[in-house]
Design a protein around this motif. Sequence first.
Motif, PDB file in Angstrom:
ATOM      1  N   PHE A   1       0.922  -1.217   0.062  1.00 30.10           N
ATOM      2  CA  PHE A   1      -0.037  -0.075   0.157  1.00 30.10           C
ATOM      3  C   PHE A   1       0.790   1.323   0.113  1.00 30.10           C
ATOM      4  O   PHE A   1       0.405   2.379  -0.275  1.00 30.10           O
ATOM      5  CB  PHE A   1      -0.882  -0.081   1.227  1.00 30.10           C
ATOM      6  CG  PHE A   1      -0.091   0.370   2.565  1.00 30.10           C
ATOM      7  CD1 PHE A   1      -0.008   1.544   3.071  1.00 30.10           C
ATOM      8  CD2 PHE A   1       0.368  -0.893   3.196  1.00 30.10           C
ATOM      9  CE1 PHE A   1       0.784   1.552   4.103  1.00 30.10           C
ATOM     10  CE2 PHE A   1       1.090  -0.605   4.418  1.00 30.10           C
ATOM     11  CZ  PHE A   1       1.299   0.579   4.766  1.00 30.10           C
ATOM     12  N   TRP A   2       2.115   1.208   0.421  1.00 25.25           N
ATOM     13  CA  TRP A   2       2.932   2.522   0.614  1.00 25.25           C
ATOM     14  C   TRP A   2       3.513   2.836  -0.560  1.00 25.25           C
ATOM     15  O   TRP A   2       4.349   3.973  -0.350  1.00 25.25           O
ATOM     16  CB  TRP A   2       3.964   1.835   1.874  1.00 25.25           C
ATOM     17  CG  TRP A   2       4.613   0.781   1.402  1.00 25.25           C
ATOM     18  CD1 TRP A   2       4.532  -0.515   1.687  1.00 25.25           C
ATOM     19  CD2 TRP A   2       5.861   0.461   0.620  1.00 25.25           C
ATOM     20  NE1 TRP A   2       5.301  -1.393   1.408  1.00 25.25           N
ATOM     21  CE2 TRP A   2       6.223  -0.901   0.650  1.00 25.25           C
ATOM     22  CE3 TRP A   2       6.691   1.384  -0.155  1.00 25.25           C
ATOM     23  CZ2 TRP A   2       7.424  -1.306  -0.200  1.00 25.25           C
ATOM     24  CZ3 TRP A   2       7.652   0.736  -1.086  1.00 25.25           C
ATOM     25  CH2 TRP A   2       8.011  -0.526  -0.905  1.00 25.25           C
ATOM     26  N   LYS A   3       3.585   2.203  -1.897  1.00 23.50           N
ATOM     27  CA  LYS A   3       4.452   2.594  -3.081  1.00 23.50           C
ATOM     28  C   LYS A   3       4.114   3.943  -3.463  1.00 23.50           C
ATOM     29  O   LYS A   3       4.954   4.881  -3.614  1.00 23.50           O
ATOM     30  CB  LYS A   3       4.304   1.782  -4.002  1.00 23.50           C
ATOM     31  CG  LYS A   3       4.951   0.478  -3.940  1.00 23.50           C
ATOM     32  CD  LYS A   3       4.714  -0.506  -5.185  1.00 23.50           C
ATOM     33  CE  LYS A   3       5.422  -1.793  -4.865  1.00 23.50           C
ATOM     34  NZ  LYS A   3       5.568  -2.688  -6.148  1.00 23.50           N
ATOM     35  N   ARG A   4       2.889   4.390  -3.570  1.00 25.20           N
ATOM     36  CA  ARG A   4       2.536   5.851  -4.128  1.00 25.20           C
ATOM     37  C   ARG A   4       2.834   6.865  -3.159  1.00 25.20           C
ATOM     38  O   ARG A   4       3.528   7.830  -3.570  1.00 25.20           O
ATOM     39  CB  ARG A   4       1.114   5.953  -4.369  1.00 25.20           C
ATOM     40  CG  ARG A   4       0.442   5.016  -5.701  1.00 25.20           C
ATOM     41  CD  ARG A   4      -0.822   5.423  -5.954  1.00 25.20           C
ATOM     42  NE  ARG A   4      -2.057   5.362  -5.216  1.00 25.20           N
ATOM     43  CZ  ARG A   4      -3.070   5.857  -5.174  1.00 25.20           C
ATOM     44  NH1 ARG A   4      -3.367   6.319  -6.375  1.00 25.20           N
ATOM     45  NH2 ARG A   4      -3.759   5.707  -4.161  1.00 25.20           N
TER      46      ARG A   4
ATOM     47  N   LEU B   1      -0.264   8.014   1.864  1.00 23.31           N
ATOM     48  CA  LEU B   1       0.180   6.866   2.642  1.00 23.31           C
ATOM     49  C   LEU B   1      -1.171   6.266   3.570  1.00 23.31           C
ATOM     50  O   LEU B   1      -1.495   5.098   3.712  1.00 23.31           O
ATOM     51  CB  LEU B   1       1.251   6.998   3.293  1.00 23.31           C
ATOM     52  CG  LEU B   1       2.538   6.958   2.619  1.00 23.31           C
ATOM     53  CD1 LEU B   1       3.731   7.246   3.737  1.00 23.31           C
ATOM     54  CD2 LEU B   1       2.932   5.448   2.536  1.00 23.31           C
ATOM     55  N   ILE B   2      -1.757   7.216   4.234  1.00 26.57           N
ATOM     56  CA  ILE B   2      -2.806   6.875   5.152  1.00 26.57           C
ATOM     57  C   ILE B   2      -4.040   6.276   4.420  1.00 26.57           C
ATOM     58  O   ILE B   2      -4.668   5.322   4.831  1.00 26.57           O
ATOM     59  CB  ILE B   2      -3.158   7.969   6.093  1.00 26.57           C
ATOM     60  CG1 ILE B   2      -2.073   8.553   6.699  1.00 26.57           C
ATOM     61  CG2 ILE B   2      -4.362   7.829   6.810  1.00 26.57           C
ATOM     62  CD1 ILE B   2      -2.283   9.749   7.495  1.00 26.57           C
ATOM     63  N   ILE B   3      -4.393   6.842   3.281  1.00 21.36           N
ATOM     64  CA  ILE B   3      -5.538   6.406   2.540  1.00 21.36           C
ATOM     65  C   ILE B   3      -5.257   5.339   1.989  1.00 21.36           C
ATOM     66  O   ILE B   3      -6.264   4.291   1.992  1.00 21.36           O
ATOM     67  CB  ILE B   3      -5.920   7.361   1.466  1.00 21.36           C
ATOM     68  CG1 ILE B   3      -6.413   8.810   1.867  1.00 21.36           C
ATOM     69  CG2 ILE B   3      -6.933   6.975   0.435  1.00 21.36           C
ATOM     70  CD1 ILE B   3      -6.613   9.977   0.956  1.00 21.36           C
ATOM     71  N   ASP B   4      -4.091   4.931   1.334  1.00 16.06           N
ATOM     72  CA  ASP B   4      -3.979   3.727   0.772  1.00 16.06           C
ATOM     73  C   ASP B   4      -3.875   2.425   1.893  1.00 16.06           C
ATOM     74  O   ASP B   4      -3.941   1.495   1.603  1.00 16.06           O
ATOM     75  CB  ASP B   4      -2.478   3.878   0.047  1.00 16.06           C
ATOM     76  CG  ASP B   4      -2.572   4.540  -1.313  1.00 16.06           C
ATOM     77  OD1 ASP B   4      -3.776   4.638  -1.486  1.00 16.06           O
ATOM     78  OD2 ASP B   4      -1.580   5.046  -1.579  1.00 16.06           O
ATOM     79  N   TYR B   5      -3.274   3.044   2.939  1.00 14.66           N
ATOM     80  CA  TYR B   5      -3.393   1.761   4.174  1.00 14.66           C
ATOM     81  C   TYR B   5      -4.729   1.380   4.369  1.00 14.66           C
ATOM     82  O   TYR B   5      -4.866   0.429   4.598  1.00 14.66           O
ATOM     83  CB  TYR B   5      -2.620   2.404   5.539  1.00 14.66           C
ATOM     84  CG  TYR B   5      -2.800   1.521   6.546  1.00 14.66           C
ATOM     85  CD1 TYR B   5      -1.992   0.506   6.686  1.00 14.66           C
ATOM     86  CD2 TYR B   5      -3.697   2.118   7.519  1.00 14.66           C
ATOM     87  CE1 TYR B   5      -1.913  -0.376   7.726  1.00 14.66           C
ATOM     88  CE2 TYR B   5      -3.463   1.133   8.739  1.00 14.66           C
ATOM     89  CZ  TYR B   5      -2.877   0.055   8.816  1.00 14.66           C
ATOM     90  OH  TYR B   5      -3.088  -0.686   9.942  1.00 14.66           O
TER      91      TYR B   5
END
Length: 330
Positions: A69-72, A111-115
């Motif tokens: 999840f952290w790539k972007r 980062l938070i949204i993707d997590y």
Amino acid sequence: MEKTQEVEVVKTAYFLEDRIAKLEKEKRQLANNKPQAPTPPLEPQEKFLKAKIVPYPEINPPEVQLPPFWKRGVIILGLTLVATMLSFIPVIGRVFSIVSLFGFWPGVVLLIIDYINTKKEKKRITQENIEKIKNSPEYQRKCQEIDKQNEAEQAKLDKENHEKYVKRYEEYKAACQEYEEKDLKEYNEQIFPAWSNEMTNLSNLIEQTREVLQEVYDKKIIPIQYCNKSALCYLTMFLCTSNFDLKYAIERYDAEVAKIMQREQIDIAKAQLQIGAETLKSQQYANWLNEQIVELSEDGNKTLNSIDNWQKADIAVREYRRYKSRKAAK
């Protein structure tokens, strides 16, 4: 009137007051010991218990693998870091400074949204896998086998509990029959009537003795305000241990009552009771009074023998005493 007759009348009145007091005490004790009706057996209640169930097989879905999840967010933060470093270069540094300023927080938010989205997606896929396993023929077959096993265990437990209930109910019916034919019958036909008869006899004894006492008081030798046990106790002791007559004994008694009322700040009735109690505190006086009571109880005197109801009342009391002795000996 001769002092001898005064002493006899006062002593006789005290003897009768004492007898009535003792009979009333026995009546109160008997009333407090009223036999209680036997308690009927308690009807048993059938118990419905839950058998310990075997749980369904635990479902262990395969681990869900999703792209990181952290790539972007990391890419944006990395570019922001590069822009920050380039911002120190003259001429072009100002442009990169603006880029670094507006790139950091979007990277963190991303980062938070993707997590969060990754967690939700993982949970959704895991639930789908659980439902697939739960609805699979193999899992359904195992659950059905467990259901049958649990039903069999519950039926076995229900049968055992019902058999125990039937046995307890049969014992209850037998106990009810014994209660009706023995315990309750004995209470209704023997125990309670015996108690009730004794209460009636005691009440009659008290009433008969009161009638005899009233005849003594009707001789008009003892003034009415001294017709009580406390006053008679003092007057009996005073007359029998001195050469003074009843008139002087009453004067001394009144003086004692007045002195105690003044000293203790109490009413006349309480003062009289206190005098009676103080008189009986002396063991010598108490023993002497008991001897006089026994003597009168056994032999009587002219005053008692002149009363028609005395013999009847005395015989009834003696009969009751013999009854009590036989009852205590059982």
